[in-house]
Scaffold this active site. Structure first.
Site, PDB file in Angstrom:
ATOM      1  N   LEU A 135       2.830  -3.757   6.647  1.00 38.49           N
ATOM      2  CA  LEU A 135       4.196  -3.734   7.157  1.00 38.49           C
ATOM      3  C   LEU A 135       5.190  -4.442   6.242  1.00 38.49           C
ATOM      4  O   LEU A 135       6.352  -4.630   6.618  1.00 38.49           O
ATOM      5  CB  LEU A 135       4.249  -4.337   8.563  1.00 38.49           C
ATOM      6  CG  LEU A 135       3.350  -3.648   9.588  1.00 38.49           C
ATOM      7  CD1 LEU A 135       3.544  -4.250  10.964  1.00 38.49           C
ATOM      8  CD2 LEU A 135       3.583  -2.148   9.626  1.00 38.49           C
ATOM      9  N   HIS A 137       7.690  -4.600   3.063  1.00 34.46           N
ATOM     10  CA  HIS A 137       8.522  -3.627   2.355  1.00 34.46           C
ATOM     11  C   HIS A 137       8.188  -3.634   0.859  1.00 34.46           C
ATOM     12  O   HIS A 137       8.008  -4.710   0.271  1.00 34.46           O
ATOM     13  CB  HIS A 137      10.007  -3.961   2.527  1.00 34.46           C
ATOM     14  CG  HIS A 137      10.499  -3.807   3.925  1.00 34.46           C
ATOM     15  ND1 HIS A 137      10.268  -4.747   4.903  1.00 34.46           N
ATOM     16  CD2 HIS A 137      11.211  -2.808   4.519  1.00 34.46           C
ATOM     17  CE1 HIS A 137      10.823  -4.342   6.039  1.00 34.46           C
ATOM     18  NE2 HIS A 137      11.397  -3.179   5.834  1.00 34.46           N
ATOM     19  N   MET A 173       5.704 -13.339   1.407  1.00 31.54           N
ATOM     20  CA  MET A 173       4.366 -12.761   1.440  1.00 31.54           C
ATOM     21  C   MET A 173       3.871 -12.419   0.045  1.00 31.54           C
ATOM     22  O   MET A 173       2.668 -12.499  -0.234  1.00 31.54           O
ATOM     23  CB  MET A 173       4.343 -11.505   2.321  1.00 31.54           C
ATOM     24  CG  MET A 173       4.691 -11.773   3.780  1.00 31.54           C
ATOM     25  SD  MET A 173       3.850 -13.206   4.489  1.00 31.54           S
ATOM     26  CE  MET A 173       2.138 -12.800   4.214  1.00 31.54           C
ATOM     27  N   GLU A 174       4.778 -12.061  -0.846  1.00 34.03           N
ATOM     28  CA  GLU A 174       4.375 -11.788  -2.229  1.00 34.03           C
ATOM     29  C   GLU A 174       3.849 -13.057  -2.907  1.00 34.03           C
ATOM     30  O   GLU A 174       2.848 -13.012  -3.635  1.00 34.03           O
ATOM     31  CB  GLU A 174       5.557 -11.217  -3.014  1.00 34.03           C
ATOM     32  CG  GLU A 174       5.862  -9.760  -2.747  1.00 34.03           C
ATOM     33  CD  GLU A 174       6.488  -9.488  -1.392  1.00 34.03           C
ATOM     34  OE1 GLU A 174       6.570  -8.306  -1.010  1.00 34.03           O
ATOM     35  OE2 GLU A 174       6.894 -10.452  -0.705  1.00 34.03           O
ATOM     36  N   ASP A 188     -14.498 -15.440  -7.758  1.00 39.24           N
ATOM     37  CA  ASP A 188     -15.281 -14.329  -8.300  1.00 39.24           C
ATOM     38  C   ASP A 188     -15.884 -14.663  -9.659  1.00 39.24           C
ATOM     39  O   ASP A 188     -17.057 -14.360  -9.919  1.00 39.24           O
ATOM     40  CB  ASP A 188     -14.390 -13.090  -8.418  1.00 39.24           C
ATOM     41  CG  ASP A 188     -15.095 -11.951  -9.137  1.00 39.24           C
ATOM     42  OD1 ASP A 188     -16.143 -11.496  -8.627  1.00 39.24           O
ATOM     43  OD2 ASP A 188     -14.608 -11.522 -10.194  1.00 39.24           O
TER      44      ASP A 188
END
Length: 220
Positions: A135, A137, A173-174, A188
């Site tokens: 959700l 953008h 959020m980025e 990892d």
């Protein structure tokens, strides 16, 4: 009618009963008890599994007293907002332990330069945030940077991400996605040494721009 036919059969001699047609009795159709029983015949097994899983989730919500959201999932409309300069900084900690800390300091991790690759992974993740968080953008980012530094005494890799854009919605959020991806990349690349690496304290440090104003974490 069905009762009259049965009575007539009872009065007919046994020798003639075999030749008589049996009375027709209409049996009621089974009543569907759930959505899945009504639509299962026309669905694939995968779709049926999804329907049943949704029903189970709904049952758990009702059982726990949690009501279903009134608003369906959607990207909110930001078309009427003004474009402003947006900035966000996020951070997290990767507790790698003494063995990995030594390998990082000496450049002896088999997969290569861990901190540099992690920084690039974080930048790539910032650009792909809407692919991970459905959700969000899609935004044209002006800048995305990630810094990974080793605190050898504490055996911790500190990750700080900063993202900037000129747009109608923020880049919190980025920045958080960039920091998280960088931390996962550290895990990892170092997991052959130990599986006990722990990622902690993913958090927003600050943001600026937009209707909600500026924010700065007090304990940083």
């Amino acid at each position: 009618q069905a009762s009259a036919a049965v009575l007539e059969q009872a009065l007919v001699p046994l020798s003639e009963k075999a030749a008589l047609p049996r009375p027709f009795v209409r049996t009621p159709k089974p009543t569907p008890t759930s959505i899945s029983t009504m639509i299962i015949p026309s669905l694939s097994r995968a779709a049926v599994h999804v329907v049943r899983r949704q029903q189970a989730a709904a049952s758990r919500c009702f059982a726990s007293g949690v009501a279903k959201a009134e608003v369906p999932p959607q990207m909110v409309n930001v078309g009427l907002k003004e474009e402003t300069q947006r900035t966000a900084r996020a951070a997290c900690r990767v507790e790698v332990g003494p063995e990995v800390s030594k390998a990082l300091a000496e450049g002896k991790v088999a997969k290569g330069d861990v901190l540099t690759v992690a920084e690039v992974a974080g930048i790539m993740a910032a650009k792909r945030t809407p692919d991970i968080l459905p959700l969000c953008h899609p935004l044209t980012l002006d800048k995305a940077s990630v810094e990974c530094s080793l605190d050898r005494e504490a055996h911790v890799v500190e990750v700080i991400a900063e993202v900037r854009c000129t747009g109608r919605t923020g880049v919190e959020m980025e920045s958080l996605t960039a920091a998280a991806a960088a931390a996962l990349c550290v895990y990892d690349m170092c997991k052959p040494i130990t599986k006990g690496i722990v990622i902690r304290d993913l958090r927003l440090l600050s943001k600026s721009g937009g209707k909600s104003g500026d924010y700065s974490r007090e304990d940083e």
